[in-house]
Design an enzyme around this catalytic site. Structure first.
Site, PDB file in Angstrom:
ATOM      1  N   ASP B  89      36.232   2.536 -17.698  1.00  0.00           N
ATOM      2  CA  ASP B  89      37.335   2.877 -18.601  1.00  0.00           C
ATOM      3  C   ASP B  89      37.787   4.300 -18.264  1.00  0.00           C
ATOM      4  OD1 ASP B  89      35.575   4.620 -19.660  1.00  0.00           O
ATOM      5  OD2 ASP B  89      35.440   3.680 -21.624  1.00  0.00           O
ATOM      6  N   ASP B 271      35.539  -7.088 -22.925  1.00  0.00           N
ATOM      7  CA  ASP B 271      34.296  -6.316 -22.884  1.00  0.00           C
ATOM      8  C   ASP B 271      33.943  -5.976 -24.316  1.00  0.00           C
ATOM      9  OD1 ASP B 271      34.326  -3.066 -23.489  1.00  0.00           O
ATOM     10  OD2 ASP B 271      36.322  -3.894 -23.103  1.00  0.00           O
ATOM     11  N   CYS B 309      19.283 -23.021 -24.632  1.00  0.00           N
ATOM     12  CA  CYS B 309      19.547 -21.922 -23.698  1.00  0.00           C
ATOM     13  C   CYS B 309      18.503 -21.873 -22.580  1.00  0.00           C
ATOM     14  CB  CYS B 309      19.541 -20.608 -24.484  1.00  0.00           C
ATOM     15  SG  CYS B 309      19.750 -19.146 -23.452  1.00  0.00           S
ATOM     16  N   CYS B 311      18.146 -19.001 -20.589  1.00  0.00           N
ATOM     17  CA  CYS B 311      18.030 -17.604 -20.157  1.00  0.00           C
ATOM     18  C   CYS B 311      16.553 -17.237 -19.993  1.00  0.00           C
ATOM     19  CB  CYS B 311      18.710 -16.674 -21.166  1.00  0.00           C
ATOM     20  SG  CYS B 311      17.679 -16.209 -22.574  1.00  0.00           S
ATOM     21  N   CYS B 314      14.661 -17.108 -23.393  1.00  0.00           N
ATOM     22  CA  CYS B 314      14.431 -18.401 -24.056  1.00  0.00           C
ATOM     23  C   CYS B 314      13.491 -19.298 -23.266  1.00  0.00           C
ATOM     24  CB  CYS B 314      15.760 -19.112 -24.301  1.00  0.00           C
ATOM     25  SG  CYS B 314      16.697 -18.337 -25.640  1.00  0.00           S
ATOM     26  N   HIS B 340      19.235 -12.284 -23.759  1.00  0.00           N
ATOM     27  CA  HIS B 340      19.709 -13.579 -24.247  1.00  0.00           C
ATOM     28  C   HIS B 340      21.183 -13.507 -24.643  1.00  0.00           C
ATOM     29  CE1 HIS B 340      20.199 -17.241 -26.536  1.00  0.00           C
ATOM     30  NE2 HIS B 340      20.677 -16.483 -27.508  1.00  0.00           N
TER      31      HIS B 340
END
Lengths: 373, 373
Positions: B89, B271, B309, B311, B314, B340
Site C-alpha cells: 500500500d 485484502d 477443511c 488446512c 484442521c 486456518h
C-alpha cells in the site's frame, strides 16, 4: 527395556524401548511445559526437528487445564497429537519453585496455586494419579527438590522422606497401571536421586534407590544455583552408584557444554528450556557458538543463522530477516529461532551418539567445549 | 496484463499476469503488515495456505525497519523469501490513521511517526520511492484517505488533490522504473478512487482516473466506519465507471459476506486483517459460520475447527487442544487459527472463481450470506 549398546569412557550409547517407540540415547527431551513447545511450535514441527521425546509438566497441566479433562479427552498423546514418547515430571520441582505457602508433611505438600491461589495438596499418590491421567510414557517420582543451599541435616531428612515417597509412588503407579480405564497401562517410573551438594548423602541415596528396581534413574536438585564444577563433581560421585543398565537422566540441564560434560560422566537423558527460552530472546546456538540476532551487525546479513544447519528456519530465512522480525516483535522471530535451537540440540545429540559409537566422544566433547567457551 | 476470463452478472473472473507470477481473481491478498503475517506464519506456510498475493505496508516498513535497508538487502521478496506477487500500500492510510500532528499540503503530508515521534514528510514521490525500494509487484498510489464523516466541500478538494498526486505518482514511478539499480523495473501502479460517501464525487473521480491508464483501480476510503449498506451503494455507483478490463480492488475489506457482495458488484481484489486478527483472538471462520474457540463447549471437542477443511491446522489439531492453547496463552493457538482462517479465505476465493466459471455465483453468494448472517 534399556539396552546399553556401547560405552566410550563413562559415556553411554543406549536404546530405550517404550510403548510409544524407541528412544536412542543420549537424548535431549524437548520441553513443552503445557503440552506444547513455546514459540508456536506444533507436534508436527517436532517431527521435522528430530525430537524423540516431548516433556510436559504435571504441575502446569494439573493447575491450569486439568489432568482429568485431558484423561477424559483420551490422554496427552491424543490431546497434542504426538505419538512418540512423552515424559512428565512429577510436579515436585514446580511445587517447590512456583507455588507459595508451602507446608511439607510426611503425607505430601500443601501449597497454593501460583495461578489463582487455590489450596492444593500433592503427595506421591496424587502425582502418580495426575501422571496416569495424562498417560505419559514415563512418569517421574514425586520428590522434594530442596533449595540450595540447605543444611546437611535438612537434606538428610528430606532425602529420607523422598525415599519413602518413592516407595509410595511405585506402589501407587503399579495399582493405577492395573486399572481398567488407565490410558497407558505400561507407564514407567523413574526415580530421582537427591542430596543437594552432599555427595555422601547422594551416594547413600543412590544405593538405596538402585535396589528398588525402577525403570530409570534421574539426578535431581542440580542446576539450581550451584556452580557447574559442583554439578560435575556430584555427577562424578553419584552416577557410578546408579544402575548402568538403566537410563540416567540429569534433570533440567543444560548448555551444550553441560550436556557433553554430563554425557562424559554417564548421563544419557536431558531436558532444558534453554533452546526455546533463548529462542524467544533472540539467541541462536550455532556451529560457531551462540549468536544474538538482535545485534546490529546482522541487519544486512543474508546468511542463515547457521550455515551448516539444515533446519526449516536455516533453509529459508536469513539473519537479517529474523533480526527484523525480532525488532518488529513479530511472532515468527521466536518461532524460527526456537525451531533452529531445538534442531541444534537434537542434532547435537545425534552427533554425540555417533561419536560414542565410533569411540570418538572425547574429540566431540572437546569440540563443543571449544565452540561454546 | 489483465484478462477478463468470464463474467457472471457483474462478477468478474480474471487473470492478472505479473513478473512474479499469475494472479487468478477474485483474489484475497494476505496481509503481512511488516513483511510477515502476524501469528508466526512464514512465507513457506503461505504456500500451504494457497496464498497468491502477500500485502505489506509501506508506512510500517519505512518507519521501523527502513525501506533503504530492505533495498540494500535486495528487496522485500528476497528479504521475506517469497517469490509470488507482493502488493504494497502507499502508506497513505497509515499516515492518516496512525500518525499524529499531520499537516496536509499540496506537496504531501508532514507527520510524526507513531513509533518514536520523529518528523516525517511523505508525498507522492516519497511513497513511490519507498515502494520502489521495497520492489513490490504492485505499488499503490499515494492518496488522502479522508476521515468519515467529512463535509462534501472537504472531500471535493481532497479528491482533486489526490488526482494531482496520482499524476505525480505515475510520473515518478515511471522514472524510478527506468533507473539502473531499481529492483523491480516492472513495478505496476494501481490508482485509488476516493470521494467518501458522495457518489457524484466518486463517479467523477472514477471517470478522471480511468482515463489515466493505470494497471489497476482500487476503491479506497471505505470500511472506515460507514455502514455496509453505504459501502455497497458506493460500489453499485462507482464500479461501473472503472475499467472492466483492469483489476478492481476494494481496499481493506472484509467479512466473507462483504467479499461476496463486492464480487457481485464487480470487485476482484481484496485484502483484510480479519483472518489473522480474529485468529489471534480465538475466532475461526468455518463452513458453519464463525466460532469462538474459547467457548467452554469446546473443551472436550475432538473435532477440527472445521470438519470440511483440509488446512494444516484442521488436519492435525482439535478444538479442545486449540482452546487449551488459547487459555494457556501459548503462541501455537493464534498460529493455528490464523493459518486456518487464511486457508478459509483463500479457499473461499477459489470457490468464488469456480462458481463464476460455472455461472453459479448467485447460489454461492446466497450460501455465504446464509452461513455468516
Amino acid at each position: 527395556m534399556y539396552t546399553l549398546l556401547k560405552t566410550d569412557g563413562m559415556a553411554k550409547r543406549g536404546r530405550f524401548e517404550t510403548v510409544h517407540g524407541t528412544i536412542e540415547t543420549p537424548v535431549f527431551m524437548n520441553v513443552g511445559t503445557a503440552g506444547v513447545i513455546k514459540g508456536g511450535i506444533s507436534s508436527m514441527d517436532l517431527h521435522d526437528l528430530k525430537c524423540q521425546v516431548e516433556l510436559s509438566n504435571t504441575y502446569h497441566l494439573h493447575v491450569k487445564t486439568g489432568d482429568e479433562l485431558i484423561k477424559q479427552y483420551g490422554g496427552l498423546h491424543k490431546f497434542m497429537n504426538w505419538d512418540k514418547p512423552i515424559l512428565t515430571d512429577s510436579g515436585g520441582f514446580q511445587v517447590f519453585s512456583l507455588s507459595s505457602l508451602r507446608k511439607i508433611k510426611e503425607e505430601g505438600v500443601y501449597f497454593s496455586s501460583h495461578v489463582d491461589g487455590r489450596k492444593i495438596f500433592m503427595g506421591p499418590e496424587e502425582s502418580m494419579q495426575i501422571q496416569s491421567n495424562l498417560g505419559s510414557t514415563i512418569a517421574m517420582a514425586f520428590d522434594e527438590c530442596a533449595k540450595n543451599p540447605s543444611t546437611k541435616e535438612y537434606i538428610k531428612d528430606s532425602v529420607e522422606r523422598t525415599t519413602r515417597w518413592l516407595e509410595r509412588c511405585k506402589t501407587h503407579l503399579n495399582k493405577l497401571n492395573q486399572q481398567e480405564d488407565t490410558i497407558n497401562k505400561n507407564q514407567m517410573l523413574f526415580a530421582i536421586n537427591q542430596g543437594g551438594v552432599y555427595n555422601d548423602i547422594r551416594i547413600e541415596h543412590a544405593k538405596v534407590i538402585s535396589e528398588m528396581d525402577l525403570d530409570g534413574y534421574a539426578v535431581g536438585g542440580l542446576a539450581v544455583g550451584e556452580s557447574h564444577e559442583v554439578m560435575y563433581d556430584v555427577l562424578d560421585h553419584v552416577v557410578p552408584y546408579l544402575p548402568k543398565a538403566k537410563p540416567t537422566y540429569l534433570m533440567g540441564v543444560g548448555t551444550p557444554i553441560n550436556i557433553v560434560e554430563a554425557v562424559a560422566r554417564g548421563v544419557d537423558f536431558f531436558d532444558c528450556v534453554y533452546p526455546t527460552r533463548n529462542g524467544r530472546h533472540g539467541h541462536a546456538y550455532t556451529s560457531e557458538g551462540k549468536i544474538n540476532l538482535l545485534n546490529k551487525k546482522f541487519e544486512l546479513d543474508d546468511k542463515p543463522m547457521d550455515e551448516t544447519c539444515s533446519c526449516p528456519a536455516c533453509r529459508d530465512y536469513s539473519r537479517a530477516y529474523i533480526r527484523h522480525l525480532l525488532k518488529s516483535k513479530e511472532a515468527l522471530g521466536p518461532r524460527l529461532i526456537s525451531m533452529h535451537n531445538l534442531y541444534f540440540y537434537n542434532t547435537m545429540m545425534e552427533d554425540i551418539r555417533e561419536a560414542i559409537e565410533k569411540g570418538e566422544f572425547e574429540a566431540y566433547r572437546k569440540k563443543i567445549n571449544e565452540i561454546f567457551s
